[in-house]
Design an enzyme around this catalytic site. Structure first.
Site, PDB file in Angstrom:
ATOM      1  N   LYS A  31       0.844  -1.213   0.000  1.00  0.00           N
ATOM      2  CA  LYS A  31       0.000   0.000   0.000  1.00  0.00           C
ATOM      3  C   LYS A  31       0.880   1.264   0.000  1.00  0.00           C
ATOM      4  O   LYS A  31       0.703   2.140  -0.842  1.00  0.00           O
ATOM      5  CB  LYS A  31      -0.919   0.009   1.243  1.00  0.00           C
ATOM      6  CG  LYS A  31      -1.841  -1.218   1.320  1.00  0.00           C
ATOM      7  CD  LYS A  31      -2.787  -1.158   2.499  1.00  0.00           C
ATOM      8  CE  LYS A  31      -2.129  -1.275   3.860  1.00  0.00           C
ATOM      9  NZ  LYS A  31      -1.455  -2.573   4.120  1.00  0.00           N
ATOM     10  N   ARG A 106     -10.277   0.087   8.906  1.00  0.00           N
ATOM     11  CA  ARG A 106      -9.688  -1.215   9.214  1.00  0.00           C
ATOM     12  C   ARG A 106     -10.644  -2.080  10.017  1.00  0.00           C
ATOM     13  O   ARG A 106     -10.285  -3.196  10.395  1.00  0.00           O
ATOM     14  CB  ARG A 106      -8.446  -0.974  10.051  1.00  0.00           C
ATOM     15  CG  ARG A 106      -7.163  -1.414   9.397  1.00  0.00           C
ATOM     16  CD  ARG A 106      -6.074  -1.062  10.388  1.00  0.00           C
ATOM     17  NE  ARG A 106      -4.883  -1.773  10.132  1.00  0.00           N
ATOM     18  CZ  ARG A 106      -3.839  -1.256   9.502  1.00  0.00           C
ATOM     19  NH1 ARG A 106      -3.876  -0.047   9.034  1.00  0.00           N
ATOM     20  NH2 ARG A 106      -2.765  -1.977   9.349  1.00  0.00           N
ATOM     21  N   ARG A 145      11.505  -5.825   4.720  1.00  0.00           N
ATOM     22  CA  ARG A 145      11.434  -4.404   5.082  1.00  0.00           C
ATOM     23  C   ARG A 145      12.120  -4.146   6.426  1.00  0.00           C
ATOM     24  O   ARG A 145      12.690  -3.083   6.642  1.00  0.00           O
ATOM     25  CB  ARG A 145       9.972  -3.947   5.129  1.00  0.00           C
ATOM     26  CG  ARG A 145       9.841  -2.423   5.284  1.00  0.00           C
ATOM     27  CD  ARG A 145       8.397  -1.971   5.240  1.00  0.00           C
ATOM     28  NE  ARG A 145       7.617  -2.624   6.281  1.00  0.00           N
ATOM     29  CZ  ARG A 145       6.287  -2.584   6.345  1.00  0.00           C
ATOM     30  NH1 ARG A 145       5.605  -1.930   5.425  1.00  0.00           N
ATOM     31  NH2 ARG A 145       5.649  -3.194   7.315  1.00  0.00           N
ATOM     32  N   ARG A 151      11.163  -0.601  11.265  1.00  0.00           N
ATOM     33  CA  ARG A 151       9.897  -0.340  11.964  1.00  0.00           C
ATOM     34  C   ARG A 151       9.750  -1.291  13.150  1.00  0.00           C
ATOM     35  O   ARG A 151       9.967  -2.502  13.003  1.00  0.00           O
ATOM     36  CB  ARG A 151       8.729  -0.563  10.988  1.00  0.00           C
ATOM     37  CG  ARG A 151       8.042   0.715  10.579  1.00  0.00           C
ATOM     38  CD  ARG A 151       7.032   0.487   9.507  1.00  0.00           C
ATOM     39  NE  ARG A 151       5.837  -0.237   9.937  1.00  0.00           N
ATOM     40  CZ  ARG A 151       4.753  -0.376   9.200  1.00  0.00           C
ATOM     41  NH1 ARG A 151       4.703   0.179   7.988  1.00  0.00           N
ATOM     42  NH2 ARG A 151       3.720  -1.060   9.628  1.00  0.00           N
ATOM     43  N   ARG A 163      -0.373  -9.286  13.549  1.00  0.00           N
ATOM     44  CA  ARG A 163      -0.908  -8.332  12.560  1.00  0.00           C
ATOM     45  C   ARG A 163      -1.696  -9.080  11.484  1.00  0.00           C
ATOM     46  O   ARG A 163      -2.738  -8.612  11.028  1.00  0.00           O
ATOM     47  CB  ARG A 163       0.239  -7.538  11.922  1.00  0.00           C
ATOM     48  CG  ARG A 163       0.786  -6.481  12.870  1.00  0.00           C
ATOM     49  CD  ARG A 163       2.127  -5.964  12.419  1.00  0.00           C
ATOM     50  NE  ARG A 163       2.084  -5.206  11.185  1.00  0.00           N
ATOM     51  CZ  ARG A 163       3.172  -4.877  10.492  1.00  0.00           C
ATOM     52  NH1 ARG A 163       4.372  -5.236  10.913  1.00  0.00           N
ATOM     53  NH2 ARG A 163       3.058  -4.193   9.381  1.00  0.00           N
TER      54      ARG A 163
HETATM   55  P1  AP5 Z   1       4.699  -1.629   1.900  1.00  0.00           P
HETATM   56  O1  AP5 Z   1       4.328  -0.825   0.721  1.00  0.00           O
HETATM   57  O2  AP5 Z   1       5.443  -0.946   2.996  1.00  0.00           O
HETATM   58  O3  AP5 Z   1       3.428  -2.410   2.487  1.00  0.00           O
HETATM   59  P2  AP5 Z   1       2.127  -1.856   3.190  1.00  0.00           P
HETATM   60  O4  AP5 Z   1       0.956  -2.483   2.535  1.00  0.00           O
HETATM   61  O5  AP5 Z   1       2.162  -0.369   3.294  1.00  0.00           O
HETATM   62  O6  AP5 Z   1       2.311  -2.559   4.610  1.00  0.00           O
HETATM   63  P3  AP5 Z   1       2.236  -2.000   6.086  1.00  0.00           P
HETATM   64  O7  AP5 Z   1       3.020  -2.936   6.924  1.00  0.00           O
HETATM   65  O8  AP5 Z   1       2.592  -0.539   6.133  1.00  0.00           O
HETATM   66  O9  AP5 Z   1       0.728  -2.172   6.375  1.00  0.00           O
HETATM   67  P4  AP5 Z   1       0.083  -2.259   7.728  1.00  0.00           P
HETATM   68  O10 AP5 Z   1      -1.323  -2.168   7.337  1.00  0.00           O
HETATM   69  O11 AP5 Z   1       0.458  -3.403   8.566  1.00  0.00           O
HETATM   70  O12 AP5 Z   1       0.732  -1.000   8.539  1.00  0.00           O
HETATM   71  P5  AP5 Z   1       0.186   0.433   8.887  1.00  0.00           P
HETATM   72  O13 AP5 Z   1       1.331   1.342   8.872  1.00  0.00           O
HETATM   73  O14 AP5 Z   1      -1.018   0.762   8.098  1.00  0.00           O
HETATM   74  O15 AP5 Z   1       5.546  -2.888   1.361  1.00  0.00           O
HETATM   75  C1  AP5 Z   1       6.118  -3.813   2.258  1.00  0.00           C
HETATM   76  C2  AP5 Z   1       7.525  -4.215   1.761  1.00  0.00           C
HETATM   77  O16 AP5 Z   1       7.375  -4.947   0.559  1.00  0.00           O
HETATM   78  C3  AP5 Z   1       8.439  -3.036   1.439  1.00  0.00           C
HETATM   79  O17 AP5 Z   1       9.741  -3.370   1.786  1.00  0.00           O
HETATM   80  C4  AP5 Z   1       8.306  -2.884  -0.086  1.00  0.00           C
HETATM   81  O18 AP5 Z   1       9.455  -2.348  -0.674  1.00  0.00           O
HETATM   82  C5  AP5 Z   1       8.054  -4.306  -0.518  1.00  0.00           C
HETATM   83  N1  AP5 Z   1       7.195  -4.416  -1.705  1.00  0.00           N
HETATM   84  C6  AP5 Z   1       6.046  -3.716  -1.931  1.00  0.00           C
HETATM   85  N2  AP5 Z   1       5.493  -4.119  -3.100  1.00  0.00           N
HETATM   86  C7  AP5 Z   1       6.295  -5.101  -3.597  1.00  0.00           C
HETATM   87  C8  AP5 Z   1       6.257  -5.911  -4.768  1.00  0.00           C
HETATM   88  N3  AP5 Z   1       5.247  -5.794  -5.666  1.00  0.00           N
HETATM   89  N4  AP5 Z   1       7.223  -6.822  -4.957  1.00  0.00           N
HETATM   90  C9  AP5 Z   1       8.241  -6.948  -4.044  1.00  0.00           C
HETATM   91  N5  AP5 Z   1       8.342  -6.205  -2.919  1.00  0.00           N
HETATM   92  C10 AP5 Z   1       7.385  -5.286  -2.699  1.00  0.00           C
HETATM   93  O19 AP5 Z   1      -0.322   0.218  10.390  1.00  0.00           O
HETATM   94  C11 AP5 Z   1       0.581  -0.053  11.446  1.00  0.00           C
HETATM   95  C12 AP5 Z   1      -0.194  -0.219  12.736  1.00  0.00           C
HETATM   96  O20 AP5 Z   1      -0.854   1.012  13.077  1.00  0.00           O
HETATM   97  C13 AP5 Z   1      -1.323  -1.259  12.710  1.00  0.00           C
HETATM   98  O21 AP5 Z   1      -0.851  -2.575  12.971  1.00  0.00           O
HETATM   99  C14 AP5 Z   1      -2.229  -0.740  13.836  1.00  0.00           C
HETATM  100  O22 AP5 Z   1      -1.730  -1.069  15.102  1.00  0.00           O
HETATM  101  C15 AP5 Z   1      -2.127   0.775  13.668  1.00  0.00           C
HETATM  102  N6  AP5 Z   1      -3.169   1.302  12.769  1.00  0.00           N
HETATM  103  C16 AP5 Z   1      -2.983   1.860  11.535  1.00  0.00           C
HETATM  104  N7  AP5 Z   1      -4.153   2.208  10.993  1.00  0.00           N
HETATM  105  C17 AP5 Z   1      -5.110   1.861  11.888  1.00  0.00           C
HETATM  106  C18 AP5 Z   1      -6.535   1.933  11.893  1.00  0.00           C
HETATM  107  N8  AP5 Z   1      -7.210   2.436  10.833  1.00  0.00           N
HETATM  108  N9  AP5 Z   1      -7.207   1.467  12.961  1.00  0.00           N
HETATM  109  C19 AP5 Z   1      -6.552   0.968  14.037  1.00  0.00           C
HETATM  110  N10 AP5 Z   1      -5.202   0.842  14.100  1.00  0.00           N
HETATM  111  C20 AP5 Z   1      -4.487   1.287  13.028  1.00  0.00           C
HETATM  112 MG    MG Z   2       2.276   1.034   4.866  1.00  0.00          MG
END
Ligand code: AP5
Ligand code: MG
Length: 207
Positions: A31, A106, A145, A151, A163
């Protein structure tokens, strides 16, 4: 009449409907990776609730302190916290075609609150762009990552597993929610970054 004045009038009479895209998918689906190209091409404002929360943690705010232990455990933070963040971004950001919501909603409760927020201005979610990858690939991507970004929630296997569990239990039901609303679009996220981006652009061009 200057363009700024025209913009103000258009906004007042609601000619400029904002677009609200939800970038959906499990942890590590890509994402954040895809968001930057999407916001640039379609003039959107990117709101990543995860990134906003990590900023609060880094700044040592009260909100950040509350969020840290939950994030480190792989759990979700309370709905009200992220809902407040989203509403304040909607109110303050101008001059874009719309918003790209990354990591929000979410839970079904968050999706309902988002619908209510937008209904106040007779608006609604434009579309969900869902990037899907299997659980094993989630782990590979997050482990990779962890070696680059450092992170805290990527560091422990237990957090990663939680997660994934949290995603399946609390977030995956939104697939059904938005399918019923006729807003759900799925992209295969297992290709290369370029391939996934091209597929997202091909979809976005039709929305
Ligand atoms: P990346 O693009 O970083 O993946 P992402 O989908 O953004 O994954 P996240 O881990 O950020 O999602 P998440 O939902 O767990 O975390 P968030 O920050 O939202 O890609 C991942 C890796 O793969 C990178 O190294 C990239 O280079 C690589 N990659 C990407 N595409 C690729 C491809 N096609 N091929 C090869 N490699 C590739 O949330 C974190 C925490 O915050 C949550 O756990 C929760 O505690 C809290 N939180 C956030 N939002 C909420 C909410 N709405 N409600 C409640 N709690 C929340
Ligand atoms: Mg992300």
């Amino acid at each position: 009449m200057c363009w700024t004045m025209i913009d103000v009038i258009a906004e007042t009479i609601n000619l400029h409907k904002m677009k609200y895209f939800i970038l959906f998918g499990p942890p590590g689906a890509g994402k954040g990776t895809q968001a930057s190209a999407m916001v640039e091409k379609y003039n959107l404002h990117h709101i990543s609730t995860g990134a906003l929360l990590r900023k609060e943690i880094a700044a040592g705010t009260e909100l950040g302190l509350k969020a840290k232990s939950l994030i480190d455990a792989g759990a979700l933070v309370p709905d009200e916290i992220v809902e407040g963040m989203i509403e304040s971004e909607f109110k303050t950001v101008k001059g874009v075609n719309g918003f790209l919501l990354d990591g929000f909603p979410r839970t079904t409760a968050q999706a309902e609150v988002l619908d209510q927020m937008l209904a106040k201005t007779s608006e609604s979610v434009t579309a969900v762009v869902s990037i899907m990858i299997p659980d094993e690939m989630i782990k590979e991507r997050i482990r990779h990552r962890a070696t680059i970004e450092g992170r805290a929630d990527d560091a422990k296997e237990e957090t990663i597993n939680n997660r994934i569990l949290t995603y399946h239990e609390k977030t995956e039901p939104l697939v059904d929610y938005y399918t019923k609303a006729g807003r759900y679009n799925e992209i295969n996220g297992t290709g290369t970054i370029d391939e996934v981006r091209e597929n997202i652009f091909a979809l976005m061009d039709t929305l």
